[in-house]
Design an enzyme around this catalytic site. Structure first.
Site, PDB file in Angstrom:
ATOM      1  N   HIS A  39      23.851  40.311  21.911  1.00 40.17           N
ATOM      2  CA  HIS A  39      23.029  40.550  20.563  1.00 40.17           C
ATOM      3  C   HIS A  39      21.354  40.353  20.902  1.00 40.17           C
ATOM      4  CE1 HIS A  39      27.187  39.349  18.992  1.00 40.17           C
ATOM      5  NE2 HIS A  39      26.863  40.382  18.608  1.00 40.17           N
ATOM      6  N   GLY A 149      25.895  48.391  20.297  1.00 40.80           N
ATOM      7  CA  GLY A 149      26.177  48.099  21.854  1.00 40.80           C
ATOM      8  C   GLY A 149      27.258  49.199  22.395  1.00 40.80           C
ATOM      9  N   LYS A 151      29.024  48.351  24.583  1.00 44.82           N
ATOM     10  CA  LYS A 151      30.537  48.096  25.132  1.00 44.82           C
ATOM     11  C   LYS A 151      31.325  48.579  23.990  1.00 44.82           C
ATOM     12  CE  LYS A 151      31.764  43.648  23.948  1.00 44.82           C
ATOM     13  NZ  LYS A 151      32.703  43.950  23.166  1.00 44.82           N
ATOM     14  N   GLN A 155      32.987  52.901  18.882  1.00 41.12           N
ATOM     15  CA  GLN A 155      32.639  52.316  17.391  1.00 41.12           C
ATOM     16  C   GLN A 155      31.011  53.154  17.371  1.00 41.12           C
ATOM     17  OE1 GLN A 155      32.117  48.301  15.686  1.00 41.12           O
ATOM     18  NE2 GLN A 155      30.330  48.439  16.591  1.00 41.12           N
ATOM     19  N   SER A 188      31.880  37.857  22.047  1.00 45.10           N
ATOM     20  CA  SER A 188      32.186  36.369  21.256  1.00 45.10           C
ATOM     21  C   SER A 188      33.705  36.071  21.602  1.00 45.10           C
ATOM     22  CB  SER A 188      32.153  36.825  19.721  1.00 45.10           C
ATOM     23  OG  SER A 188      31.004  37.628  19.338  1.00 45.10           O
TER      24      SER A 188
HETATM   25  O1  PAF Z   1      30.345  45.795  16.823  1.00 39.20           O
HETATM   26  C1  PAF Z   1      30.663  44.688  15.727  1.00 39.20           C
HETATM   27  O2  PAF Z   1      30.203  43.590  15.900  1.00 39.20           O
HETATM   28  C2  PAF Z   1      31.240  45.094  14.400  1.00 39.20           C
HETATM   29  O3  PAF Z   1      32.099  46.178  14.422  1.00 39.20           O
HETATM   30  C3  PAF Z   1      30.311  45.661  13.321  1.00 39.20           C
HETATM   31  C4  PAF Z   1      29.373  46.873  13.795  1.00 39.20           C
HETATM   32  C5  PAF Z   1      29.098  44.412  13.100  1.00 39.20           C
HETATM   33  C6  PAF Z   1      30.927  45.788  11.901  1.00 39.20           C
HETATM   34  O4  PAF Z   1      31.394  44.835  11.302  1.00 39.20           O
END
Ligand code: PAF
Length: 293
Positions: A39, A149, A151, A155, A188
């Site tokens: 992050h 990201g 990783k 997504q 995390s």
């Molecule tokens: O990748 C993440 O941490 C989550 O899927 C996100 C994009 C914050 C959505 O809750």
């Protein structure tokens, strides 16, 4: 740094930022909290680009198909806010579950060709939940740029497609995975690993690198490449494989064989070697970008 916990406060706060410096872009990073170096690299990108850095911290229950997984997911808001401050974040939006889901969400979004592969197979409804929250956050923030990201490559691809189909004027930028010394991607979930499982997790990236090496050395049969990856991961008995897969980079369509390059097919095929592994009980994902040489 402004810390906001309600939607009604968020709108005027964003307006104020925009008024203060109308030309300064708003760069947004969505997070589930329990922030780490991955992050931090996104926050530093936002700051270095000269934009306002805005961050959301929200452990979104909708994207957890297993309620126990949601319950044990690590969180520490106080520490997260400290880390945001240290990384010169300008605005943090950290709503409660009750605030954000005051209305029961009824909308369901899917992009079957992208959501029903890889992680979508074992985590039913996960990407519906991700698309729902990200769509709402993007509509609220309306940033110029949003960072995701690599990783979580699947997504990232899903969000690119969603933003493109909605025609939202938001640039979606992918950010390189940040890794520990042994190559384990920051996540995390790493906090949930026992010392022995943490050691076993070190095999994940090592296996991906060996898979990529085989491709670089000319292996075209990607099921053999997956075998190499599997064998390395399973060399520690604490590891259990959810999937090892090779998919085309943009469409996430399965790709099992690389074509021999001929005069006709000179194009390079770009694909992803992706894995999900249970190290003891903790499910970790990672991937490596490959291309036919
Ligand atoms: O990748 C993440 O941490 C989550 O899927 C996100 C994009 C914050 C959505 O809750």
């Amino acid at each position: 740094m402004k810390i906001i916990s309600t939607v009604s406060e968020l709108r005027p706060a964003l307006e104020l930022l925009r008024k203060e410096e109308p030309k300064r872009p708003l760069v947004f990073t969505a997070t589930l909290g329990c922030l780490h170096k991955g992050h931090e690299s996104m926050f530093s990108l936002a700051t270095k680009s000269g934009g306002w850095s805005a961050v959301s911290i929200f452990l979104n229950p909708l994207q957890f198909s297993d309620p126990n997984d949601y319950k044990i997911y690590p969180s520490n808001l106080e520490q997260d806010l400290e880390l945001c401050k240290k990384n010169q974040v300008d605005l943090v939006f950290a709503p409660s579950k009750e605030e954000f889901y005051s209305q029961k969400p009824l909308l369901k979004m899917q992009i079957p060709s992208l959501t029903d592969v890889l992680c979508g197979l074992g985590r039913k409804g996960h990407f519906e939940g991700v698309m729902y929250i990200v769509a709402r956050l993007l509509c609220l923030f309306m940033p110029d740029k949003a960072l995701f990201g690599k990783k979580d490559y699947q997504q990232y691809r899903i969000i690119c497609q969603m933003v493109s189909e909605f025609g939202l004027p938001i640039e979606i930028q992918s950010v390189e995975t940040v890794r520990e010394d042994d190559g384990l991607a920051f996540s995390s979930r790493n906090l949930l690993l026992s010392p022995k499982a943490r050691e076993a997790a070190g095999l994940i990236y090592r296996s991906l690198k060996m898979g990529k090496k085989a491709v670089d050395e000319g292996e075209r049969d990607l099921s053999l490449v997956s075998e190499i990856v599997r064998d390395i991961i399973l060399s520690n008995s604490l590891n259990r494989i959810d999937y090892v897969d090779t998919v085309e980079e943009k469409t996430l369509r399965p790709l099992k064989m690389l074509e021999k390059k001929t005069e006709k097919t000179k194009e390079t095929t770009r694909f992803l070697l992706a894995v999900a592994v249970f190290c003891e009980n903790t499910r970790l994902i990672d991937n490596i970008e490959c291309s036919s040489s």
